[in-house]
Design a protein around this motif. Structure first.
Motif, PDB file in Angstrom:
ATOM      1  N   THR A 176      29.883  42.452  45.675  1.00 44.20           N
ATOM      2  CA  THR A 176      28.783  43.841  45.101  1.00 44.20           C
ATOM      3  C   THR A 176      28.037  44.117  44.105  1.00 44.20           C
TER       4      THR A 176
ATOM      5  N   SER B 171      33.363  42.958  49.603  1.00 46.88           N
ATOM      6  CA  SER B 171      33.538  44.795  48.809  1.00 46.88           C
ATOM      7  C   SER B 171      33.240  46.024  49.750  1.00 46.88           C
TER       8      SER B 171
ATOM      9  N   GLU C  91      26.842  49.138  50.243  1.00 44.48           N
ATOM     10  CA  GLU C  91      27.137  48.179  50.312  1.00 44.48           C
ATOM     11  C   GLU C  91      27.360  47.532  51.537  1.00 44.48           C
TER      12      GLU C  91
END
Lengths: 397, 265
Positions: A190, A43, A86
């Motif tokens: 995510t 992601s 992330e």
């Protein structure tokens, strides 16, 4: 032959493509197979950007994404920070080029870590819900993957439910069963980030690669060796994210960086490294276009070497203060702040497919998210029905 | 798209085995790559099949081998795309110019020539026992070398000339975006323009792909324009026939299948 008919071509992915054996990506946090062809994707930290990437619902590993930006704003930096955050949250190795440690201290924190935050987030009401609907709808538009409309529809539904509660990991790995009904929560693909919060980054989880200053040498010469060293010294399941903020910006790079013989071989070896680690490495770069416009050959080469190219064109800054929006439930950042142009998409363009989908896209950056969505101009004057909601005065003819 | 024939019928006359010593130039732009076309050239070359204008095919007895030198794409990409078409990669000698950075290091262009000729010799070696050897050389992204090394255009063109002497026919891909060629000002743009123009003058056929002029459509990937190059002139006597110039649309499906069709079809 009718114009419509050609659309039927989007059949289920050929089994051949999935057979290119990748080390089972599901076992690695933050990696899931692409619904299109099973290649591992990760992601970008921005769900609506993931959805843009040619139906892979994430950035395919082994690929790079170039975000260009016009003007003096730095919306692209937000995308980079989401991408880095992330990576940090997923335990990936994050490498940042050219900037100091201060950059890493400004990563956005995870959204809604407490119950109160969750409540607050959900308080958006109808307007918020409408927004979620759009996300789901966007999925439907991506109905090219999987086995056609039905799968896409159900996936849209699951995104709808999951996206409403930001603290829970949204959109886990794709499974035949709806993710959230499974007894064991799947690992998150995510996360949602809050720009007003700060992510606590343990020292050492981000590697900073300096741009070498001596004027005579190639300023990029340190990057590839550092990256290779990191890839070789970690177990083969460690995912790497390379981040190159504001490439060629004079604030970070010496003037001779823009010499093609320095820059292009570097990007070429980066491309080579990405391809030789198709399940471990991805990269995101940003390039300010004001100093290096797209009409130059050098920038065109940079675009050719990168796998995906998006351009952000922010609207001119409005000086007057925005009047409070009349619509209830309309959260902050609802107004589009600029246009997103898709010039090239990872995997798809390389195969020969055209650029982005035909829709005009706009982005908006708010405290809660960076959002890319379909853009349509406000209703034209005279279109009374459409205008009724916005304008109070009727125009007489 | 119900599975498409590997070679779109409209293209077959152009993909059939090129005459000896000919050069075919493929140009691409940012959103429209020529990779699908390159794969089809390789496929058609290895099939040893000549596609006639009326759609019939004629088998050749010669053995063809392909030497593929690719600066911007890795071997996996070509193999994955090629396997779907049914290309036998034992007949394709791939020079991994992306992973080795061929020509970018100290070796320079001399190294490129050595490597290519070595690969051509290897490809020949295999075919020698089975009769006449024909080698189709594919140079994918040679223009990158020009941009990244800053070498003189003439040197690159000499390189192309030198390796062309050793093979049956050559396929060259280059990018031809407007920023490179519209109003060349920087050294990079000037040499790129010179290179593409020079190659266009040597080529027998020029096939250019670009995005749709009118915007993005979901069922059209781009426009393919086929022109006669300046190098086509002297071949008419050999009976290869004229290259028919045309412009058509193409669509690359999610499964890699390609449809080529006339505008409005």
């Amino acid at each position: 032959m009718s114009f419509r008919k050609r659309n039927i071509g989007l059949t289920s992915p050929s089994p051949l493509s999935t057979s290119t054996a990748q080390p089972s990506p599901t076992s690695t946090p933050g990696v899931r197979p692409s619904p299109l062809d099973g290649r591992p994707t990760t992601s970008t930290g921005t769900p609506s950007l993931d959805d843009l990437l040619a139906g892979h619902a994430g950035l395919a590993l082994g690929n790079s994404l170039l975000i260009e930006e016009n003007g003096t704003t730095d919306f692209a930096a937000a995308l980079l920070r989401y991408y880095a955050a992330e990576g940090v949250v997923q335990g990936h190795t994050v490498l940042v080029v050219g900037v100091g440690e201060g950059w890493g201290r400004e990563l956005p924190g995870l959204m809604g870590t407490g119950g109160k935050g969750e409540k607050e987030e959900q308080g958006g009401g109808g307007g918020d819900g409408g927004e979620k609907m759009k996300i789901a709808w966007r999925y439907e538009r991506l109905g090219e993957f999987g086995t056609g409309g039905r799968t896409a529809g159900s996936r849209g539904g699951s995104a709808l439910v999951l996206d409403i509660s930001p603290p829970t990991p949204n959109r886990g790995p794709i499974s035949p069963v709806k993710g959230q009904t499974e007894p064991t929560t799947p690992a998150a693909f995510t996360h949602s980030f809050d720009l007003t919060k700060r992510l606590t980054v343990s020292p050492g989880s981000i590697t900073y690669i300096p741009v070498s200053p001596p004027p005579s040498s190639n300023p990029f010469s340190t990057i590839i060796p550092s990256l290779t060293r990191s890839l070789n010294s970690t177990p083969p399941t460690t995912i790497h994210r390379l981040i190159i903020p504001t490439l060629l910006s004079p604030a970070l790079y010496p003037p001779h960086s823009s010499t093609p013989t320095h820059l292009l071989p570097f990007l070429h070896s980066l491309c080579s490294l990405l391809r030789s680690h198709p399940a471990r490495l991805s990269a995101m770069l940003t390039l300010p276009l004001s100093l290096h416009p797209r009409s130059t050959g050098l920038v065109r080469w940079i675009e050719h070497i990168c796998d995906g190219v998006l351009e952000l064109a922010p609207f001119p800054h409005r000086v007057e203060v925005e009047p409070p929006s009349g619509k209830a439930g309309k959260g902050e950042g609802e107004n589009p702040q600029g246009i997103v142009k898709v010039h090239k998409l990872p995997v798809l363009t390389e195969k020969g497919g055209g650029g982005g989908g035909g829709d005009d896209l706009a982005f908006s950056l708010s405290r809660r998210r960076f959002m890319v969505r379909k853009f349509s101009l406000p209703p034209v004057e005279g279109d009374q029905e459409a205008q009724r909601g916005e304008a109070k005065v009727d125009i007489e003819f | 798209m119900p599975s498409q024939p590997p070679i779109p019928p409209l293209l077959s006359p152009y993909l059939s085995t090129a005459p000896s010593a000919s050069l075919t130039l493929l140009t691409s732009t940012l959103g429209a790559s020529t990779n699908w076309l390159v794969l089809r050239f390789i496929y058609a070359g290895l099939k040893n099949t000549s596609y006639e204008k009326d759609g019939s095919t004629k088998e050749y007895t010669e053995n063809t081998r392909v030497v593929l030198v690719s600066w911007l794409r890795d071997g996996n990409f070509w193999k994955e795309g090629g396997r779907k078409l049914g290309i036998n990669f034992q007949k394709v000698q791939i020079v991994y110019a992306l992973s080795t950075g061929l020509g970018l290091g100290a070796g320079g262009l001399a190294e490129v020539e050595t490597e290519i000729l070595k690969a051509v010799a290897t490809a020949r070696e295999v075919t020698k026992e089975n009769g006449e050897a024909r080698v189709l050389l594919v140079l994918d992204g040679l223009d990158f070398l020009l941009a990244a090394t800053g070498c003189a255009t003439l040197e690159i063109m000499e390189l192309v000339g030198a390796v062309r002497e050793h093979v049956h026919s050559t396929l060259l891909t280059s990018s031809a975006d407007l920023p490179f060629t519209q109003s060349p000002t920087t050294a990079l743009e000037i040499s790129h323009t010179a290179f593409v123009m020079g190659m266009a003058h040597q080529a027998r056929i020029i096939m250019s792909v670009r995005g749709l002029d009118t915007g993005v459509a979901r069922d059209v990937s781009g426009v393919l324009r086929i022109c006669r190059g300046a190098g086509a002139g002297d071949e008419v006597d050999e009976g290869d026939g004229e290259v028919e110039e045309r412009e058509c649309l193409y669509f690359v499906g999610a499964d890699g299948g390609v449809r080529v069709f006339e505008r409005g079809a």
